[in-house]
Write a protein that holds these residues in place. Structure first.
Motif, PDB file in Angstrom:
ATOM      1  N   THR A  55      48.119  44.150  32.494  1.00  0.00           N
ATOM      2  CA  THR A  55      48.743  43.836  33.784  1.00  0.00           C
ATOM      3  C   THR A  55      47.676  43.580  34.843  1.00  0.00           C
ATOM      4  O   THR A  55      46.576  44.143  34.793  1.00  0.00           O
ATOM      5  N   PHE A  56      48.050  42.731  35.805  1.00  0.00           N
ATOM      6  CA  PHE A  56      47.160  42.383  36.915  1.00  0.00           C
ATOM      7  C   PHE A  56      47.926  42.534  38.226  1.00  0.00           C
ATOM      8  O   PHE A  56      49.095  42.158  38.321  1.00  0.00           O
ATOM      9  N   ASP A  57      47.239  43.031  39.253  1.00  0.00           N
ATOM     10  CA  ASP A  57      47.849  43.236  40.574  1.00  0.00           C
ATOM     11  C   ASP A  57      47.194  42.363  41.639  1.00  0.00           C
ATOM     12  O   ASP A  57      46.054  41.918  41.491  1.00  0.00           O
ATOM     13  N   ASP A  58      47.942  42.171  42.735  1.00  0.00           N
ATOM     14  CA  ASP A  58      47.465  41.662  44.037  1.00  0.00           C
ATOM     15  C   ASP A  58      47.481  40.150  44.201  1.00  0.00           C
ATOM     16  O   ASP A  58      47.168  39.658  45.290  1.00  0.00           O
ATOM     17  N   GLY A  59      47.838  39.387  43.180  1.00  0.00           N
ATOM     18  CA  GLY A  59      47.928  37.930  43.337  1.00  0.00           C
ATOM     19  C   GLY A  59      49.268  37.535  43.923  1.00  0.00           C
ATOM     20  O   GLY A  59      50.028  38.398  44.381  1.00  0.00           O
ATOM     21  N   PRO A  60      49.552  36.233  43.896  1.00  0.00           N
ATOM     22  CA  PRO A  60      48.700  35.170  43.359  1.00  0.00           C
ATOM     23  C   PRO A  60      47.604  34.771  44.337  1.00  0.00           C
ATOM     24  O   PRO A  60      47.793  34.827  45.555  1.00  0.00           O
ATOM     25  N   ASP A  61      46.483  34.354  43.800  1.00  0.00           N
ATOM     26  CA  ASP A  61      45.333  33.948  44.600  1.00  0.00           C
ATOM     27  C   ASP A  61      44.833  32.613  44.051  1.00  0.00           C
ATOM     28  O   ASP A  61      44.397  32.544  42.899  1.00  0.00           O
ATOM     29  N   PRO A  62      44.898  31.541  44.844  1.00  0.00           N
ATOM     30  CA  PRO A  62      44.498  30.229  44.319  1.00  0.00           C
ATOM     31  C   PRO A  62      43.024  30.142  43.950  1.00  0.00           C
ATOM     32  O   PRO A  62      42.627  29.271  43.173  1.00  0.00           O
ATOM     33  N   ALA A  63      42.197  31.047  44.489  1.00  0.00           N
ATOM     34  CA  ALA A  63      40.770  31.012  44.180  1.00  0.00           C
ATOM     35  C   ALA A  63      40.449  31.666  42.853  1.00  0.00           C
ATOM     36  O   ALA A  63      39.457  31.303  42.203  1.00  0.00           O
ATOM     37  N   SER A  64      41.250  32.623  42.420  1.00  0.00           N
ATOM     38  CA  SER A  64      40.885  33.396  41.232  1.00  0.00           C
ATOM     39  C   SER A  64      41.959  33.421  40.143  1.00  0.00           C
ATOM     40  O   SER A  64      41.620  33.365  38.949  1.00  0.00           O
ATOM     41  N   THR A  65      43.227  33.480  40.510  1.00  0.00           N
ATOM     42  CA  THR A  65      44.277  33.598  39.493  1.00  0.00           C
ATOM     43  C   THR A  65      44.213  32.478  38.452  1.00  0.00           C
ATOM     44  O   THR A  65      44.341  32.753  37.248  1.00  0.00           O
ATOM     45  N   PRO A  66      44.026  31.208  38.837  1.00  0.00           N
ATOM     46  CA  PRO A  66      43.953  30.159  37.807  1.00  0.00           C
ATOM     47  C   PRO A  66      42.832  30.385  36.793  1.00  0.00           C
ATOM     48  O   PRO A  66      42.982  30.016  35.612  1.00  0.00           O
ATOM     49  N   LEU A  67      41.738  31.002  37.207  1.00  0.00           N
ATOM     50  CA  LEU A  67      40.645  31.275  36.273  1.00  0.00           C
ATOM     51  C   LEU A  67      41.059  32.343  35.262  1.00  0.00           C
ATOM     52  O   LEU A  67      40.669  32.289  34.086  1.00  0.00           O
ATOM     53  N   PHE A  68      41.845  33.309  35.710  1.00  0.00           N
ATOM     54  CA  PHE A  68      42.367  34.309  34.777  1.00  0.00           C
ATOM     55  C   PHE A  68      43.358  33.668  33.803  1.00  0.00           C
ATOM     56  O   PHE A  68      43.373  34.017  32.614  1.00  0.00           O
ATOM     57  N   LEU A  69      44.156  32.758  34.301  1.00  0.00           N
ATOM     58  CA  LEU A  69      45.098  32.070  33.416  1.00  0.00           C
ATOM     59  C   LEU A  69      44.350  31.285  32.343  1.00  0.00           C
ATOM     60  O   LEU A  69      44.747  31.293  31.164  1.00  0.00           O
ATOM     61  N   ASP A  70      43.264  30.618  32.740  1.00  0.00           N
ATOM     62  CA  ASP A  70      42.460  29.881  31.758  1.00  0.00           C
ATOM     63  C   ASP A  70      41.843  30.829  30.727  1.00  0.00           C
ATOM     64  O   ASP A  70      41.835  30.541  29.521  1.00  0.00           O
TER      65      ASP A  70
END
Length: 263
Positions: A55-70
Motif C-alpha cells: 500500500t501507498f499513502d499521500d498521493g496522487p502526485d503527478p511528479a512521483s506517482t507515475p514513476l511508481f506505476l511504471d
C-alpha cells in the motif's frame, strides 16, 4: 447549595470533557504496533498467510506517482493507493491512470490533518466526499480507509463505517517519509517486520513528508518485492489479501484498551 454538591458539580465539569476526549482519541492506541498486531489483526491488515498487501499513502502526485506505476508495471505487481481527496480532484488523470493500470484506490481522507478535536460531522463529510470523488473519477467505489498519520479516532472510524469503508492500518512500514531515509533503510525497516499476511505501508509522494524522500522508496521497491518473493510470498493489493474483520470490533477494542509523522 451544600459544599458537597458544589464539589460534585466542579468534578463533573472536569470529568465530562475528559471523558469526551478519551472516547474521541481512545482508538488512537491502535497506532501502537504491539497493540494492533496482538489485539487488532484486522486493523493491522492481516490477510492470507502467504500474501503481502502493498500500500501507498499521500498521493496522487503527478511528479512521483507515475514513476511508481511504471516501477510496479516492471515488477508485475499491483498495489492499493490511499489517496487524499484534495489531491485527487487536482490530478484526476493520475487517479484514472492508477486504476487503468490495475491498481486499487483507498481513502486517506480529504486533507492530511491531525484529528485532535472531535469533529464527527466534518470527518463524515470529508470521507464521504473523497469516496464520491474516487467513484466519480474512476467508476469504482473504494473499500478501504486509512486515517492520516494512522491516528484513528472514534469519529473517523464511525465516519468510515458509515461510508461503507473498512479501516486498515499496517503491519510493516519503511519510515520512508523522513529526511534521512535511504533505499537501504526503507528496505531494512520493511523486511524487519515482514511476515506472511502482512500489510506494508509506503508513500508515493512527499507532499506531507520530507522533500524528495519518495526517491528512496522508489529505489527500494524492487528489493522489497524481491524479498517477499524469495520468502515465498505473493505481493498485491488489499483486494487480493483475503478477508479482514469489520472495523467495528477493532475500533471498539482499541478504545477500551485505551506521534510519529508520516502516514
Amino acid at each position: 447549595m451544600s459544599p458537597v454538591s458544589g464539589r460534585a458539580r466542579r468534578t463533573a465539569a472536569v470529568l465530562l470533557p475528559a471523558g469526551v476526549a478519551l472516547a474521541h482519541i481512545g482508538p488512537a492506541a491502535s497506532w501502537l504496533p504491539g497493540v494492533r498486531l496482538l489485539l487488532l489483526p484486522g486493523l493491522a491488515g492481516t490477510g492470507r498467510p502467504r500474501h503481502i498487501a502493498l500500500t501507498f499513502d499521500d498521493g496522487p502526485d503527478p511528479a512521483s506517482t507515475p514513476l511508481f506505476l511504471d516501477a510496479l508495471d516492471g515488477l508485475g505487481v499491483r498495489a492499493t493507493f490511499f489517496v487524499l481527496g484534495e489531491h485527487a480532484v487536482r490530478h484526476p488523470d493520475v487517479v484514472r491512470e492508477t486504476v487503468r493500470r490495475g491498481h486499487e484506490l483507498g481513502v486517506h481522507g480529504w486533507t492530511h490533518d491531525r484529528p485532535w478535536r472531535p469533529a464527527f460531522a466534518r470527518d463524515a463529510e470529508d470521507i464521504a466526499r473523497t469516496v464520491r470523488t474516487v467513484h466519480d473519477l474512476t467508476g469504482h467505489r473504494p473499500r478501504w480507509y486509512r486515517p492520516p498519520y494512522g491516528i484513528l479516532t472514534t469519529g473517523r472510524w464511525r465516519a468510515a463505517r458509515r461510508a461503507g469503508l473498512r479501516t486498515v492500518l499496517w503491519s510493516a512500514w519503511g519510515r520512508d517519509w523522513t529526511a534521512d531515509a535511504t533505499p537501504e533503510s526503507v528496505r531494512a525497516r520493511v523486511t524487519a517486520d515482514l511476515r506472511g499476511g502482512g500489510t506494508v505501508l509506503l508513500h508515493d509522494s512527499d507532499r506531507h513528508s520530507s522533500p524528495d524522500c519518495w526517491h528512496a522508496t522508489l529505489t527500494a521497491l524492487p528489493a522489497i518485492v524481491r524479498d517477499c518473493r524469495e520468502a515465498g510470498l505473493t505481493v498485491g493489493p488489499l483486494r487480493d489479501h483475503g478477508p479482514t474483520p469489520e472495523p467495528g470490533g477493532s475500533a471498539a477494542a482499541a478504545g477500551s484498551a485505551a506521534g510519529d509523522r508520516g502516514v
